[in-house]
Scaffold this motif. Structure first.
Motif, short mmCIF file in Angstrom:
data_model
loop_
_atom_site.label_atom_id
_atom_site.label_comp_id
_atom_site.label_asym_id
_atom_site.label_seq_id
_atom_site.Cartn_x
_atom_site.Cartn_y
_atom_site.Cartn_z
N SER A 61 26.20 20.54 -27.80
CA SER A 61 25.55 19.72 -26.80
C SER A 61 26.22 18.91 -25.85
O SER A 61 25.99 18.69 -24.70
N LEU A 62 27.28 18.75 -26.17
CA LEU A 62 28.39 18.09 -25.36
C LEU A 62 29.77 18.79 -24.98
O LEU A 62 29.98 19.58 -26.27
N GLU A 120 28.06 20.52 -32.30
CA GLU A 120 26.44 21.59 -32.13
C GLU A 120 26.91 22.26 -30.64
O GLU A 120 26.06 23.14 -30.60
N LEU A 149 27.18 15.95 -32.02
CA LEU A 149 26.60 16.75 -30.57
C LEU A 149 27.88 17.47 -30.20
O LEU A 149 27.44 18.74 -29.60
#
Length: 195
Positions: free
Chosen positions: A72-73, A70, A67
């Protein structure tokens, strides 16, 4: 390093703990097996807890790293859903394949009695939890397997079916390179289709 040393430590812990149990209970009657059967509720729980300190943490870490990579975090913080998903996946995996592993370990090495199970579970839980406390990655199944071997060898070395042990060692040796090969192939396929 801990991954390779922990099975040896597990075997030694199982061996010496079994010897200690025999020393303390050398005047016990066969009825003592009932006590060991009941004690396994506690020892199995301790082993499950110590196992979760490794399997669950690894899975949550991989999900969180993915994550983070990518985007997302923004920080390395494990989301609550990743904790639930990791725990659920491990529980389902244990439910689906756990009994097969238990049957293999419980009958293939030698005929395990409750006293062997007790000693090997205590030894395994101690080794795996100790590794978790110092931050060493270990394989619970490797530690459990060798703890069972140690407990059996403490009673009688020729009690062990060494051919079965050889089969399992071969599988262990092939697992890491085979996993690396599969990961490399998956990476190449993904890279080919994402360019």
């Amino acid at each position: 390093m801990a991954l390779f040393v922990s099975p040896i430590i597990g075997m030694l812990a199982g061996f010496f703990l079994m010897r200690l149990v025999f020393l303390v209970g050398h005047h016990a009657t066969p009825r003592v097996n009932f006590s060991f059967e009941r004690a396994q509720t506690v020892t199995a729980s301790a082993l499950a807890l110590s196992s979760g300190t490794h399997g669950g943490q690894r899975t949550m870490g991989i999900i969180t790293m993915g994550l983070l990579a990518e985007g997302s975090l923004s920080d390395f913080v494990v989301p609550a859903w990743a904790i639930a998903a990791s725990g659920g996946a491990i529980a389902l995996g244990t439910l689906a394949g756990g009994w097969r592993i238990i049957r293999t370990l419980g009958a293939r090495f030698y005929r395990i009695r409750p006293v062997h199970s007790f000693a090997s579970q205590v030894a395994s839980a101690a080794v795996v939890l100790g590794a978790a406390l110092i931050g060493g990655p270990v394989s619970t199944s490797h530690v459990v397997s060798t703890s069972i071997l140690g407990a059996g060898a403490a009673e009688r070395v020729n009690k062990i079916r060494w051919g079965a042990v050889g089969d399992i060692l071969l599988a262990w040796l092939l697992t890491i390179p085979a996993s690396g090969l599969v990961a490399a192939l998956v990476y190449l396929v993904i890279q080919r289709f994402t360019r």
